[in-house]
Design a protein around this motif. Structure first.
Motif, PDB file in Angstrom:
ATOM      1  N   THR A   7       0.824  -1.215   0.000  1.00  0.00           N
ATOM      2  CA  THR A   7       0.000   0.000   0.000  1.00  0.00           C
ATOM      3  C   THR A   7       0.853   1.258   0.000  1.00  0.00           C
ATOM      4  N   THR A   8       1.808   1.347   0.925  1.00  0.00           N
ATOM      5  CA  THR A   8       2.592   2.577   1.075  1.00  0.00           C
ATOM      6  C   THR A   8       3.629   2.770  -0.036  1.00  0.00           C
ATOM      7  N   THR A  58      22.274   0.808   8.389  1.00  0.00           N
ATOM      8  CA  THR A  58      21.601   2.113   8.423  1.00  0.00           C
ATOM      9  C   THR A  58      20.831   2.362   7.132  1.00  0.00           C
ATOM     10  N   LEU A  59      21.379   1.899   5.999  1.00  0.00           N
ATOM     11  CA  LEU A  59      20.659   2.036   4.728  1.00  0.00           C
ATOM     12  C   LEU A  59      19.363   1.236   4.754  1.00  0.00           C
ATOM     13  N   ALA A  60      19.437  -0.001   5.235  1.00  0.00           N
ATOM     14  CA  ALA A  60      18.229  -0.826   5.313  1.00  0.00           C
ATOM     15  C   ALA A  60      17.194  -0.191   6.242  1.00  0.00           C
ATOM     16  N   LEU A  61      17.638   0.307   7.378  1.00  0.00           N
ATOM     17  CA  LEU A  61      16.718   0.946   8.333  1.00  0.00           C
ATOM     18  C   LEU A  61      16.027   2.150   7.708  1.00  0.00           C
ATOM     19  N   TRP A  62      16.805   2.989   7.015  1.00  0.00           N
ATOM     20  CA  TRP A  62      16.238   4.203   6.433  1.00  0.00           C
ATOM     21  C   TRP A  62      15.229   3.879   5.336  1.00  0.00           C
ATOM     22  N   ILE A  63      15.619   2.999   4.425  1.00  0.00           N
ATOM     23  CA  ILE A  63      14.721   2.757   3.292  1.00  0.00           C
ATOM     24  C   ILE A  63      13.481   1.998   3.720  1.00  0.00           C
ATOM     25  N   MET A  64      13.602   1.165   4.768  1.00  0.00           N
ATOM     26  CA  MET A  64      12.402   0.531   5.320  1.00  0.00           C
ATOM     27  C   MET A  64      11.460   1.584   5.898  1.00  0.00           C
ATOM     28  N   PHE A  65      12.032   2.571   6.570  1.00  0.00           N
ATOM     29  CA  PHE A  65      11.218   3.658   7.131  1.00  0.00           C
ATOM     30  C   PHE A  65      10.535   4.452   6.015  1.00  0.00           C
ATOM     31  N   VAL A  66      11.302   4.769   4.965  1.00  0.00           N
ATOM     32  CA  VAL A  66      10.748   5.544   3.850  1.00  0.00           C
ATOM     33  C   VAL A  66       9.642   4.773   3.139  1.00  0.00           C
ATOM     34  N   MET A  67       9.842   3.479   2.966  1.00  0.00           N
ATOM     35  CA  MET A  67       8.808   2.655   2.322  1.00  0.00           C
ATOM     36  C   MET A  67       7.547   2.583   3.187  1.00  0.00           C
ATOM     37  N   THR A  68       7.730   2.710   4.493  1.00  0.00           N
ATOM     38  CA  THR A  68       6.593   2.603   5.427  1.00  0.00           C
ATOM     39  C   THR A  68       5.911   3.950   5.652  1.00  0.00           C
ATOM     40  N   VAL A  69       6.699   5.022   5.734  1.00  0.00           N
ATOM     41  CA  VAL A  69       6.165   6.374   5.947  1.00  0.00           C
ATOM     42  C   VAL A  69       6.638   7.272   4.799  1.00  0.00           C
ATOM     43  N   PRO A  70       6.110   7.068   3.602  1.00  0.00           N
ATOM     44  CA  PRO A  70       6.617   7.778   2.419  1.00  0.00           C
ATOM     45  C   PRO A  70       6.398   9.288   2.441  1.00  0.00           C
ATOM     46  N   SER A  71       5.482   9.741   3.284  1.00  0.00           N
ATOM     47  CA  SER A  71       5.192  11.177   3.331  1.00  0.00           C
ATOM     48  C   SER A  71       6.201  11.966   4.164  1.00  0.00           C
ATOM     49  N   PHE A  72       7.129  11.274   4.836  1.00  0.00           N
ATOM     50  CA  PHE A  72       8.010  11.947   5.787  1.00  0.00           C
ATOM     51  C   PHE A  72       8.780  13.111   5.158  1.00  0.00           C
ATOM     52  N   ALA A  73       9.522  12.864   4.090  1.00  0.00           N
ATOM     53  CA  ALA A  73      10.388  13.903   3.521  1.00  0.00           C
ATOM     54  C   ALA A  73       9.630  14.918   2.676  1.00  0.00           C
ATOM     55  N   ASP A  74       8.401  14.600   2.277  1.00  0.00           N
ATOM     56  CA  ASP A  74       7.627  15.517   1.437  1.00  0.00           C
ATOM     57  C   ASP A  74       6.599  16.329   2.210  1.00  0.00           C
ATOM     58  N   ARG A  75       6.048  15.750   3.266  1.00  0.00           N
ATOM     59  CA  ARG A  75       4.953  16.414   3.972  1.00  0.00           C
ATOM     60  C   ARG A  75       5.278  16.688   5.445  1.00  0.00           C
TER      61      ARG A  75
END
Length: 311
Positions: free
Chosen positions: A55-56, A232-249
């Motif tokens: 979904t995300t 750290t790369l895996a942690l970050w991209i997992m977060f971005v895939m889960t909360v995609p609005s973070f860096a934009d909203r």
């Protein structure tokens, strides 16, 4: 207005610092115990793959997380984490020399993926900047320059035959030939890649993410740079895939969209990687080394210190 990023406020910097230290903290949790790593890099990703990411991170979503690169990068980073854990916790695996080529291979694949993405962004022809797959991109010579820098960064991967597992209780995967020369060249290249291809997210996935693995490399666990980087790369991209609005909203920090900034960032990346490659080639010729078998920096203080602390 700043040079690289639009002026931001105290709250934005506080969030940035929180991201930096959260990545470092979870990295420590993931490396300190076997079950910490299994939880973060196997159990949680399986749950997210089944119940959240369809979904995300669906194709065509408004935050740009549904493109091929994000999905490939997520699983290649996780593959690195799990592969490194196998080396760390299974002595029979770590003793096999051919297995030690895996860290170098997964690193090269990750760099190559990003280099291809830089070249792809050039082909978009977005010379004045445009939203493509819901990500802002500006095409230019910087994409070619940094794509070449990425290829050079693959070429200078060295000394994988010297990888070993540390003698302490954390059993870190130590790669002593990955001294500061490589880390600097990689960091500058990778920051330029994020600035070019994920421009308005790069203060997080570039600056904060790179610092979250570089700081531990020099101040917490020397010699374990690739392990820090993968986790750290895996942690970050997992977060971005889960909360995609973070860096934009939620906490946006846009770049200045200035062509000069793009050019300078990639030029520095290219110059440093050319210099690192030139230095390494000189060392190989001077010492008559085989770059596929021999460690290159064994005579440096940085190498000796890593060996002293971990072997």
């Amino acid at each position: 207005m700043g040079i690289l990023y639009e002026a931001t406020n105290f709250n934005s910097w506080a969030i940035w610092l929180f991201v930096l230290f959260a990545l470092m903290a979870f990295n420590e949790f993931g490396r300190s115990t076997k079950w910490g790593g299994i939880t973060l890099f196997l159990i949680i990703p399986i749950v997210l793959t089944i119940f959240v990411w369809p979904t995300t991170a669906a194709p065509g979503n408004e935050y740009g997380t549904g493109n091929w690169f994000n999905w490939v990068k997520t699983y290649s980073a996780l593959a690195g984490c799990l592969g490194f854990m196998a080396i760390r916790y299974k002595p029979s695996i770590a003793k096999k020399k051919w297995v030690l080529c895996f860290p170098a291979l997964i690193l090269a694949i990750n760099i190559f993926e990003a280099a291809i993405r830089d070249f792809q962004c050039f082909t978009y022809g977005a010379w004045n900047g445009a939203y493509i797959d819901n990500l802002w991109v500006m095409s230019g010579p910087w994409n070619i320059m940094n794509g070449i820098a990425g290829i050079l960064n693959i070429i200078i991967i060295c000394g994988w035959t010297g990888i070993f597992v540390s003698k302490d209780k954390t059993k870190d995967m130590i790669w002593p030939d990955m001294i500061w020369i490589y880390v600097l060249a990689y960091d500058l290249w990778n920051f330029a890649y994020t600035y070019n291809c994920i421009s308005d997210h790069s203060i997080y996935c570039g600056l904060a993410l790179l610092l979250s693995c570089t700081i531990p490399t020099f101040f917490i666990k020397k010699g374990a740079w690739l392990q820090h980087r993968a986790q750290t790369l895996a942690l970050w991209i997992m977060f971005v895939m889960t909360v995609p609005s973070f860096a934009d909203r939620i906490a946006p920090v846009a770049t200045t969209h200035n062509p000069t900034a793009f050019f300078i960032v990639s030029l520095i990346s290219l110059i440093v990687n050319v210099a690192a490659a030139g230095y390494q080639i000189n060392m190989i010729i001077k010492k008559k080394l085989n770059p596929l078998k021999d460690e290159i920096y064994v005579d440096t203080n940085a190498y000796k210190q890593v060996i002293k602390e971990n072997k």
